[in-house]
Design a protein around this motif. Sequence first.
Motif, PDB file in Angstrom:
ATOM      1  N   SER A 138      -5.936   6.462 -10.388  1.00 42.13           N
ATOM      2  CA  SER A 138      -4.652   5.856 -10.047  1.00 42.13           C
ATOM      3  C   SER A 138      -3.820   6.781  -9.164  1.00 42.13           C
ATOM      4  N   GLY A 139      -2.756   6.212  -8.603  1.00 40.14           N
ATOM      5  CA  GLY A 139      -1.816   6.989  -7.811  1.00 40.14           C
ATOM      6  C   GLY A 139      -2.118   6.951  -6.332  1.00 40.14           C
ATOM      7  N   ARG A 140      -1.289   7.676  -5.570  1.00 39.31           N
ATOM      8  CA  ARG A 140      -1.379   7.670  -4.122  1.00 39.31           C
ATOM      9  C   ARG A 140      -2.419   8.641  -3.576  1.00 39.31           C
ATOM     10  N   LEU A 141      -2.855   9.617  -4.361  1.00 40.31           N
ATOM     11  CA  LEU A 141      -3.768  10.633  -3.847  1.00 40.31           C
ATOM     12  C   LEU A 141      -5.054  10.044  -3.264  1.00 40.31           C
ATOM     13  N   PRO A 142      -5.791   9.181  -3.995  1.00 43.65           N
ATOM     14  CA  PRO A 142      -7.017   8.643  -3.390  1.00 43.65           C
ATOM     15  C   PRO A 142      -6.760   7.835  -2.129  1.00 43.65           C
ATOM     16  N   VAL A 143      -5.603   7.191  -2.049  1.00 48.50           N
ATOM     17  CA  VAL A 143      -5.240   6.426  -0.845  1.00 48.50           C
ATOM     18  C   VAL A 143      -5.039   7.381   0.329  1.00 48.50           C
ATOM     19  N   ASN A 144      -4.297   8.470   0.092  1.00 50.95           N
ATOM     20  CA  ASN A 144      -4.072   9.459   1.147  1.00 50.95           C
ATOM     21  C   ASN A 144      -5.377  10.048   1.648  1.00 50.95           C
ATOM     22  N   VAL A 145      -6.289  10.359   0.728  1.00 55.64           N
ATOM     23  CA  VAL A 145      -7.572  10.962   1.104  1.00 55.64           C
ATOM     24  C   VAL A 145      -8.425   9.970   1.882  1.00 55.64           C
ATOM     25  N   ALA A 146      -8.542   8.743   1.377  1.00 59.27           N
ATOM     26  CA  ALA A 146      -9.376   7.734   2.041  1.00 59.27           C
ATOM     27  C   ALA A 146      -8.849   7.415   3.436  1.00 59.27           C
ATOM     28  N   ASP A 147      -7.556   7.241   3.555  1.00 59.59           N
ATOM     29  CA  ASP A 147      -6.976   6.908   4.857  1.00 59.59           C
ATOM     30  C   ASP A 147      -7.137   8.062   5.845  1.00 59.59           C
ATOM     31  N   SER A 148      -7.017   9.298   5.370  1.00 54.80           N
ATOM     32  CA  SER A 148      -7.190  10.448   6.243  1.00 54.80           C
ATOM     33  C   SER A 148      -8.629  10.536   6.738  1.00 54.80           C
ATOM     34  N   LEU A 149      -9.586  10.261   5.865  1.00 52.74           N
ATOM     35  CA  LEU A 149     -10.986  10.255   6.274  1.00 52.74           C
ATOM     36  C   LEU A 149     -11.231   9.197   7.345  1.00 52.74           C
TER      37      LEU A 149
END
Length: 297
Positions: A24-35
């Motif tokens: 949960s949370g924004r961290l996986p979103v930030n990582v995926a979008d950066s990739l």
Amino acid sequence: MTKAEGENRFELSAADRVAVVAGSGRLPVNVADSLAEAGHQPFIVRIAGEIDPGTSLSGYDGETLAVEQFAALLPLLKRHRITHAVLAGAISRRPAWRAVRPSVSLLRILPRALAALTRGDDGLLRILVDTIEDNGIKVLGAHQIVPDLLATVGRMGAHAPMKSDWADLNAGLKAARAIGALDIGQAAVAIGGRAIALEGIEGTDLLLERVRDLRDNGRIAGRKRGVLVKSAKPNQELRADLPTIGPATIDAAHAAGLVGIGVEAGRSLVLDFGEMVARADRLGLFVVGLTGEEGEE
């Protein structure tokens, strides 16, 4: 402003395939979008019941895995020819052991997993990381994909701590490190120069909710200001579960009547930095990266 230096970034080749094991949370979103922005389409392992709805994670290739299927993670990664994995986001519950189905994969890792249970959450993370890497898949920290997530030393935003706030920041950091050494939590709230609430298994959001309730119920009535401090555990597995703050942390700290947040520089993550700073500025909160050697009185 917090900008991590470029050498923190891990350089991926065109042939590399990266999986984001997403809680949960924004961290996986930030990582995926950066990739994706860097030209690497991520493969998302969505932990069932954990990922936040309505995010970009649903638009990437991937599979959903129940937390009880933890033993299937490695075969899944290998089946999709994953070369690198990032563990990102919170997992709110441990497996319901009655729902865990026996398998060859489970039997291979179960002895190490049971031994790790006696060493707490950080022990489990280390076993998970080691198991993945023992099978030829490199585990990366979120900050190696998105270096700008790392908090750096000093003020973030328009507001700075008052002289009296440093007693709270130092007390909170000392308390956070103490409970981290026991693998209990990563955060503490300090008011009036002493820690008044410590993070347990419930996480930072519920810690701040507890502090808000203490104010509402008069237990800390008359005590003004106060801070939240987050610090990595002394033996932290730096590729997973680093202390994290973001816009929602600002809102929760403000609701708890606190005036600022301190995070350990270089070993903490700041999500959605611009939005977090704008919200802190608007609400009058300071956010600072700490080295542990400030000593202001």
